[in-house]
Scaffold this active site. Structure first.
Site, PDB file in Angstrom:
ATOM      1  N   CYS A  14     -34.834  32.216 -42.965  1.00  0.00           N
ATOM      2  CA  CYS A  14     -34.037  30.977 -43.022  1.00  0.00           C
ATOM      3  C   CYS A  14     -33.792  30.371 -41.637  1.00  0.00           C
ATOM      4  O   CYS A  14     -32.714  29.813 -41.382  1.00  0.00           O
ATOM      5  CB  CYS A  14     -32.707  31.187 -43.739  1.00  0.00           C
TER       6      CYS A  14
ATOM      7  N   HIS B 293     -29.349  29.431 -38.488  1.00  0.00           N
ATOM      8  CA  HIS B 293     -29.745  29.679 -39.878  1.00  0.00           C
ATOM      9  C   HIS B 293     -29.747  28.324 -40.599  1.00  0.00           C
ATOM     10  O   HIS B 293     -28.959  27.439 -40.242  1.00  0.00           O
ATOM     11  CB  HIS B 293     -28.689  30.604 -40.492  1.00  0.00           C
TER      12      HIS B 293
ATOM     13  N   ASP C 129     -20.562  30.411 -36.506  1.00  0.00           N
ATOM     14  CA  ASP C 129     -21.131  31.113 -37.654  1.00  0.00           C
ATOM     15  C   ASP C 129     -21.161  32.594 -37.271  1.00  0.00           C
ATOM     16  O   ASP C 129     -22.006  33.018 -36.465  1.00  0.00           O
ATOM     17  CB  ASP C 129     -22.531  30.556 -37.925  1.00  0.00           C
TER      18      ASP C 129
ATOM     19  N   GLN D  11     -23.399  37.210 -38.695  1.00  0.00           N
ATOM     20  CA  GLN D  11     -24.096  38.398 -38.184  1.00  0.00           C
ATOM     21  C   GLN D  11     -23.314  39.130 -37.109  1.00  0.00           C
ATOM     22  O   GLN D  11     -23.846  40.042 -36.482  1.00  0.00           O
ATOM     23  CB  GLN D  11     -25.469  37.988 -37.610  1.00  0.00           C
TER      24      GLN D  11
ATOM     25  N   LYS E  30     -22.243  40.861 -45.865  1.00  0.00           N
ATOM     26  CA  LYS E  30     -22.901  41.367 -44.653  1.00  0.00           C
ATOM     27  C   LYS E  30     -21.983  42.303 -43.881  1.00  0.00           C
ATOM     28  O   LYS E  30     -22.292  42.744 -42.793  1.00  0.00           O
ATOM     29  CB  LYS E  30     -23.335  40.201 -43.756  1.00  0.00           C
TER      30      LYS E  30
HETATM   31  N1  PMP Z   1     -25.691  32.323 -41.010  1.00  0.00           N
HETATM   32  C1  PMP Z   1     -26.321  33.422 -40.607  1.00  0.00           C
HETATM   33  C2  PMP Z   1     -26.453  33.694 -39.135  1.00  0.00           C
HETATM   34  C3  PMP Z   1     -26.842  34.311 -41.542  1.00  0.00           C
HETATM   35  O1  PMP Z   1     -27.478  35.401 -41.157  1.00  0.00           O
HETATM   36  C4  PMP Z   1     -26.685  34.024 -42.928  1.00  0.00           C
HETATM   37  C5  PMP Z   1     -27.261  34.946 -43.984  1.00  0.00           C
HETATM   38  N2  PMP Z   1     -28.558  35.376 -43.726  1.00  0.00           N
HETATM   39  C6  PMP Z   1     -25.996  32.880 -43.298  1.00  0.00           C
HETATM   40  C7  PMP Z   1     -25.508  32.036 -42.314  1.00  0.00           C
HETATM   41  C8  PMP Z   1     -25.773  32.525 -44.716  1.00  0.00           C
HETATM   42  O2  PMP Z   1     -24.963  33.472 -45.316  1.00  0.00           O
HETATM   43  P1  PMP Z   1     -24.715  33.479 -46.905  1.00  0.00           P
HETATM   44  O3  PMP Z   1     -26.077  33.446 -47.525  1.00  0.00           O
HETATM   45  O4  PMP Z   1     -24.012  34.766 -47.141  1.00  0.00           O
HETATM   46  O5  PMP Z   1     -23.917  32.286 -47.237  1.00  0.00           O
END
Ligand code: PMP
Length: 409
Positions: A367, A126, A203, A206, A229
């Site tokens: 993203c 991401h 990270d 997910q 999430k």
């Molecule tokens: N890493 C991953 C794998 C994600 O899916 C996301 C959110 N789509 C993020 C980081 C960023 O999370 P946040 O916007 O809640 O900070």
């Protein structure tokens, strides 16, 4: 054992937002990888806190301040158990995964990364697990290395040994890809990273809501995730770090709460975790995050996994044969995420027509732009599932998708 249809119905009753019509059709919410909906217990926890307790934490001598502090710290302990950290001081509250990763980049990173060092990421990260490292690498004169991704949407495992070397100081990868759903073999990578003396950040944005996380078993150095999430409020998140690393790291944001004493001559810093929690946090949100952990723990991980993989299998079988449709991410090891494209049709057009039929999916690059450049497409349509997703909703999604494609072809 999966969750029975009757249990799914009682779970769905806890989510008021699901019971509405969108564009005249029952809402089918399949954008759970972007954010999950919130159960009543989480909503009521926020409401209850503001109605009965609202006070600033850690500093007040009065009753409400004490209550609020106890409730806030209760969540820290719940999160500790949730990810099996050794101690609650290793749990730092942040505003989300992005914030947690930036914290590590700006503290551990600035202290430990030097010119010529390498930071190893994967091609399916991401943006929030790419950009903070690029900013750091640029400042320090370090370089970013990337684990390539196969056509199936998995790490090219055989490349890892040659990418890890004595210049590698940090590895930062997701446990589950938000764009593909692939569950990555992080345990192997953690071992390999440690074998060459690198630290590793996971990270887990997910993964934490979809299968059990055990930071001691994984032996990762840092682990980051977002409350929103995992059925909790937006604006809440967690950074887990091993005590010895957190203690050695300099603070990042300066302000109240993160200090022991302040004078114009010399300021000393608080113990972990408070050293990294400057200012007033999202107190209500963190307390409600505790309610989200309780909600998840009302089910067993095997039930959650079985339910979500049944949905994945069901949806995959039904859509993979559609004319011109390509699924991105075909690993055998996936969470409930299906990313796909249809030849000759822009993902956004499919998303718009699905929305007209009440089906909420995400379209675009999610993203993860480098990943889509690798696949040579601008992005995908992504349907992602949660514990409250039903087989009937999969049927509605498949029917709406068939209709959308036939209208657009
Ligand atoms: N890493 C991953 C794998 C994600 O899916 C996301 C959110 N789509 C993020 C980081 C960023 O999370 P946040 O916007 O809640 O900070």
């Amino acid at each position: 054992m999966t969750i029975s249809p009757a249990d799914i119905e009682s779970i769905r009753k806890k989510f008021p937002v699901l019971h509405q019509k969108v564009n005249g059709r029952p809402l089918v919410y399949l954008d759970n990888a972007a954010t999950t909906q919130k159960p009543l217990s989480v909503i009521e926890s926020l409401d209850h806190y503001y109605k009965t307790t609202n006070a600033n934490i850690h500093r007040g001598a009065h009753h409400l301040a004490h209550q609020a502090t106890v409730m806030f710290e209760n969540t820290r302990e719940k999160i500790r158990t949730f990810i099996n950290a050794r101690e609650s001081a290793e749990i730092i509250f942040t505003s989300g995964t992005t914030d947690s990763i930036n914290l590590v980049a700006q503290t551990w990173g600035r202290m430990n990364i030097q010119a010529g060092d390498e930071i190893l990421l994967s091609h399916m990260e991401h943006h929030s697990n790419i950009v903070p490292w690029q900013m750091l690498a640029e400042e320090k004169g370090a370089t970013i290395q990337v684990i390539p991704v196969t056509e199936q949407g998995e790490w090219q495992i055989e490349m890892i040994d040659s990418l890890l070397n004595k210049k590698t100081k940090l590895v930062a990868v997701n446990h589950v890809s938000n764009a593909l759903g692939t569950i990555n073999p992080v345990a192997t990578l953690i071992e390999k990273a440690h074998a060459i003396g690198a630290k590793i950040l996971i990270d887990a944005a997910q993964s934490v809501a979809h299968f059990a996380t055990d930071v001691q078993k994984l032996n990762c150095d840092f682990l980051c995730f977002s409350g929103h999430k995992m059925y909790g409020p937006t604006g809440t998140g967690v950074l887990y770090g091993k005590r010895e690393l957190l203690e050695a790291m300099p603070p990042w944001r300066g302000g109240g709460e993160m200090i022991k004493s302040v004078s114009f001559e010399k300021t000393t810093y608080n113990e972990i975790p408070h050293k990294f929690e400057a200012g007033t946090p999202h107190i209500a949100g963190v307390i409600a995050l505790g309610a989200a952990v309780d909600f998840i723990q009302e089910m067993s991980w095997s039930e959650i996994e079985a339910h979500e993989s049944e949905l994945l299998l069901d949806a995959t079988e039904q859509i993979q044969t559609m004319d011109g449709l390509r699924i991105f991410g075909t690993s055998a090891n996936k969470t409930g995420v299906i990313s796909f494209g249809v030849e000759g049709i822009h993902p956004y057009d499919i998303g718009t027509l699905l929305d007209k039929q009440g089906v909420a999916v995400r379209t675009g690059h999610h993203c993860t732009e480098p990943l889509w450049n690798r696949f040579g497409v601008p992005g995908s349509v992504r349907a992602s599932f949660a514990v409250y997703t039903t087989k009937d909703e999969i049927e509605l999604f498949v029917a709406a998708l068939n209709k959308s494609i036939s209208m657009l072809k």
